[in-house]
Scaffold this active site. Sequence first.
Site, PDB file in Angstrom:
ATOM      1  N   ARG A  52     -33.797  -2.449   2.148  1.00  0.00           N
ATOM      2  CA  ARG A  52     -34.033  -3.862   3.068  1.00  0.00           C
ATOM      3  C   ARG A  52     -34.155  -5.014   2.168  1.00  0.00           C
ATOM      4  NH1 ARG A  52     -35.494  -2.785   8.479  1.00  0.00           N
ATOM      5  NH2 ARG A  52     -34.369  -1.073   9.150  1.00  0.00           N
ATOM      6  N   ARG A  56     -35.182 -10.244   6.439  1.00  0.00           N
ATOM      7  CA  ARG A  56     -36.249 -11.411   7.207  1.00  0.00           C
ATOM      8  C   ARG A  56     -36.945 -11.876   6.068  1.00  0.00           C
ATOM      9  NH1 ARG A  56     -37.543  -8.538  12.459  1.00  0.00           N
ATOM     10  NH2 ARG A  56     -37.270  -6.813  10.858  1.00  0.00           N
ATOM     11  N   ARG A  65     -28.608 -16.423   9.578  1.00  0.00           N
ATOM     12  CA  ARG A  65     -28.519 -15.432  10.815  1.00  0.00           C
ATOM     13  C   ARG A  65     -28.868 -16.433  12.009  1.00  0.00           C
ATOM     14  NH1 ARG A  65     -30.021 -10.557  11.704  1.00  0.00           N
ATOM     15  NH2 ARG A  65     -30.061 -11.511  13.955  1.00  0.00           N
ATOM     16  N   ASP A 101     -25.949  -1.900   9.429  1.00  0.00           N
ATOM     17  CA  ASP A 101     -26.961  -1.130  10.101  1.00  0.00           C
ATOM     18  C   ASP A 101     -26.476   0.209  10.423  1.00  0.00           C
ATOM     19  OD1 ASP A 101     -30.025  -1.714  11.123  1.00  0.00           O
ATOM     20  OD2 ASP A 101     -28.961  -0.383  12.600  1.00  0.00           O
ATOM     21  N   TYR A 176     -32.421   8.266  17.643  1.00  0.00           N
ATOM     22  CA  TYR A 176     -32.068   7.170  18.579  1.00  0.00           C
ATOM     23  C   TYR A 176     -31.287   7.267  19.675  1.00  0.00           C
ATOM     24  CZ  TYR A 176     -34.035   4.067  15.010  1.00  0.00           C
ATOM     25  OH  TYR A 176     -35.083   3.397  13.992  1.00  0.00           O
TER      26      TYR A 176
HETATM   27  O1  CP3 Z   1     -30.986  -4.632   2.709  1.00  0.00           O
HETATM   28  C1  CP3 Z   1     -30.716  -3.563   3.006  1.00  0.00           C
HETATM   29  O2  CP3 Z   1     -31.478  -2.713   2.938  1.00  0.00           O
HETATM   30  C2  CP3 Z   1     -29.359  -3.472   3.670  1.00  0.00           C
HETATM   31  C3  CP3 Z   1     -29.312  -3.647   5.320  1.00  0.00           C
HETATM   32  C4  CP3 Z   1     -29.780  -2.587   6.237  1.00  0.00           C
HETATM   33  C5  CP3 Z   1     -30.342  -2.916   7.682  1.00  0.00           C
HETATM   34  N1  CP3 Z   1     -30.715  -1.737   8.232  1.00  0.00           N
HETATM   35  C6  CP3 Z   1     -30.305  -4.288   8.022  1.00  0.00           C
HETATM   36  C7  CP3 Z   1     -31.080  -4.414   9.088  1.00  0.00           C
HETATM   37  C8  CP3 Z   1     -30.163  -1.168   6.099  1.00  0.00           C
HETATM   38  C9  CP3 Z   1     -29.855  -0.463   4.923  1.00  0.00           C
HETATM   39  C10 CP3 Z   1     -30.230  -0.871   7.379  1.00  0.00           C
HETATM   40  C11 CP3 Z   1     -30.787   0.721   7.898  1.00  0.00           C
HETATM   41  C12 CP3 Z   1     -31.494   1.004   8.953  1.00  0.00           C
HETATM   42  N2  CP3 Z   1     -31.581   0.399  10.191  1.00  0.00           N
HETATM   43  C13 CP3 Z   1     -32.502   2.134   8.887  1.00  0.00           C
HETATM   44  C14 CP3 Z   1     -32.705   3.087   7.694  1.00  0.00           C
HETATM   45  C15 CP3 Z   1     -33.710   2.408   6.853  1.00  0.00           C
HETATM   46  C16 CP3 Z   1     -35.184   2.501   7.119  1.00  0.00           C
HETATM   47  O3  CP3 Z   1     -35.615   1.538   7.396  1.00  0.00           O
HETATM   48  O4  CP3 Z   1     -35.400   3.402   7.248  1.00  0.00           O
HETATM   49  C17 CP3 Z   1     -32.874   2.293  10.323  1.00  0.00           C
HETATM   50  C18 CP3 Z   1     -34.137   3.109  10.677  1.00  0.00           C
HETATM   51  C19 CP3 Z   1     -32.318   1.240  11.010  1.00  0.00           C
HETATM   52  C20 CP3 Z   1     -32.638   0.790  12.409  1.00  0.00           C
HETATM   53  C21 CP3 Z   1     -33.017  -0.660  12.330  1.00  0.00           C
HETATM   54  N3  CP3 Z   1     -32.319  -1.488  12.408  1.00  0.00           N
HETATM   55  C22 CP3 Z   1     -34.450  -1.140  12.555  1.00  0.00           C
HETATM   56  C23 CP3 Z   1     -35.630  -0.041  12.664  1.00  0.00           C
HETATM   57  C24 CP3 Z   1     -34.418  -2.439  12.714  1.00  0.00           C
HETATM   58  C25 CP3 Z   1     -35.981  -3.331  12.695  1.00  0.00           C
HETATM   59  C26 CP3 Z   1     -35.837  -4.144  14.070  1.00  0.00           C
HETATM   60  C27 CP3 Z   1     -36.748  -5.083  13.808  1.00  0.00           C
HETATM   61  O5  CP3 Z   1     -36.399  -6.301  14.132  1.00  0.00           O
HETATM   62  O6  CP3 Z   1     -37.898  -4.987  13.585  1.00  0.00           O
HETATM   63  C28 CP3 Z   1     -33.060  -2.816  12.602  1.00  0.00           C
HETATM   64  C29 CP3 Z   1     -32.505  -4.204  12.371  1.00  0.00           C
HETATM   65  C30 CP3 Z   1     -32.160  -4.431  10.843  1.00  0.00           C
HETATM   66  N4  CP3 Z   1     -31.320  -3.881  10.113  1.00  0.00           N
HETATM   67  C31 CP3 Z   1     -32.532  -5.725  10.433  1.00  0.00           C
HETATM   68  C32 CP3 Z   1     -32.162  -5.909   9.367  1.00  0.00           C
HETATM   69  C33 CP3 Z   1     -32.046  -6.814   8.281  1.00  0.00           C
HETATM   70  C34 CP3 Z   1     -33.416  -7.014  11.114  1.00  0.00           C
HETATM   71  C35 CP3 Z   1     -32.967  -7.571  11.998  1.00  0.00           C
HETATM   72  C36 CP3 Z   1     -32.827  -8.923  12.045  1.00  0.00           C
HETATM   73  O7  CP3 Z   1     -33.009  -9.648  10.827  1.00  0.00           O
HETATM   74  O8  CP3 Z   1     -32.770  -9.611  13.023  1.00  0.00           O
END
Ligand code: CP3
Length: 371
Positions: A52, A56, A65, A101, A176
Amino acid sequence: MSETTADTTAAPQAGAAPGQQTPARRGAAHDSAFLRACRHEPVPHTPVWFMRQAGRSLPEYLKVREGIPMLESCMRPELVKEITLQPVRRHKVDAAIFFSDIVVPLKAIGIDVDIKPGIGPVIADPIRTAEDLQRLRPLEPDDVPYITEAVGLLVDELGSTPLIGFAGAPYTLASYLVEGGPSKNHENTKAMMYGQPELWAALVDRLADITAAFLKVQIEAGASAVQLFDSWVGSLAPDDYRRSVMPASTKVFDAVAGYGVPRIHFGVGTGELLGLMGQAGADIVGVDWRVPLNVAAERVGPGKGLQGNLDPAVLFAPTKAVETKAREVLHAAQALGTSGHIFNLGHGVLPSMDPDALSRLVEFVHEVSAR
Ligand code: CP3
């Protein structure tokens, strides 16, 4: 990031058998510290990147974004390229991770999924029956042309910095899909796993095929390594993992084995599963902060690399404390010998983290591990 060489824009070798071809563009990153560590070769310093790292915590991310929903942003190649590059430029990390994602391939095959800010993925109609399963059709490369395009743009731009592709593992995706969203106890998921083992096996098998296809698209477009995120698999006991999850995860790793790109496997709270996660087919096992790397090395066994594992919350402490804890991680990793360790956090960067603290950490790891 380094300069783009002529090589990086070359087409994949014509006529190479699928799974054997090494796009010349991937070759540009071959001697990077990250890929050398993955191969257990001597490194100039311990490579570091952060799960990640894009997202953000970065003001430049929030800016680009603005007004664009998460999943829509994943389908815009130029935007994906920009967001993926942001942390590489800023932190000087040793690898980029593709901005996408884990639910993108599900969306691409027509599942009604959205990512709600502050919540995570939400599925409109959860998958609970054999009939529901029919909605999980195979993923074709044509379903995700924007992934192929974005990876291609990135690899050209990154030059000698490797790009890590990724996907969600069958268990985490199933959670999920069955729960309909994020879940603390995974009760519906486990009810299916224990109560309807055949339905469960069919579900994770379909997800294994979708996941493998999604990883292949990224590898064929030039990704240098892949990480399979099984974020929530730590909720399982080893016997249940072995019986109900490992066959599907193994299927994913086997499907991409022929490409020869390093395969990383990560989950949270997986101390008791580390050995099995390695056996599932990972070359490198990601470790959260609960198990020191010297202990993880014993559990995973010889021949595998380790990735991790600074507690992300440490980044909220003063610099001196961050450095002390980072040194402990590097010290514990010496159990692996001289190479085979990739420094990372034990889970993802948190949105409220100070990006400067992350940049300082990269510099510190590079300095103290220089050899
Ligand atoms: O920088 C990186 O690591 C690459 C991008 C990445 C994202 N999601 C972008 C993202 C990666 C590798 C993921 C994988 C992902 N997504 C996982 C596995 C990694 C982990 O954290 O265990 C999981 C469980 C998800 C599902 C998911 N997507 C969650 C739990 C969330 C957070 C929701 C929140 O708002 O708190 C997301 C959204 C997400 N995926 C964001 C990003 C940058 C945030 C969304 C935003 O910026 O609006």
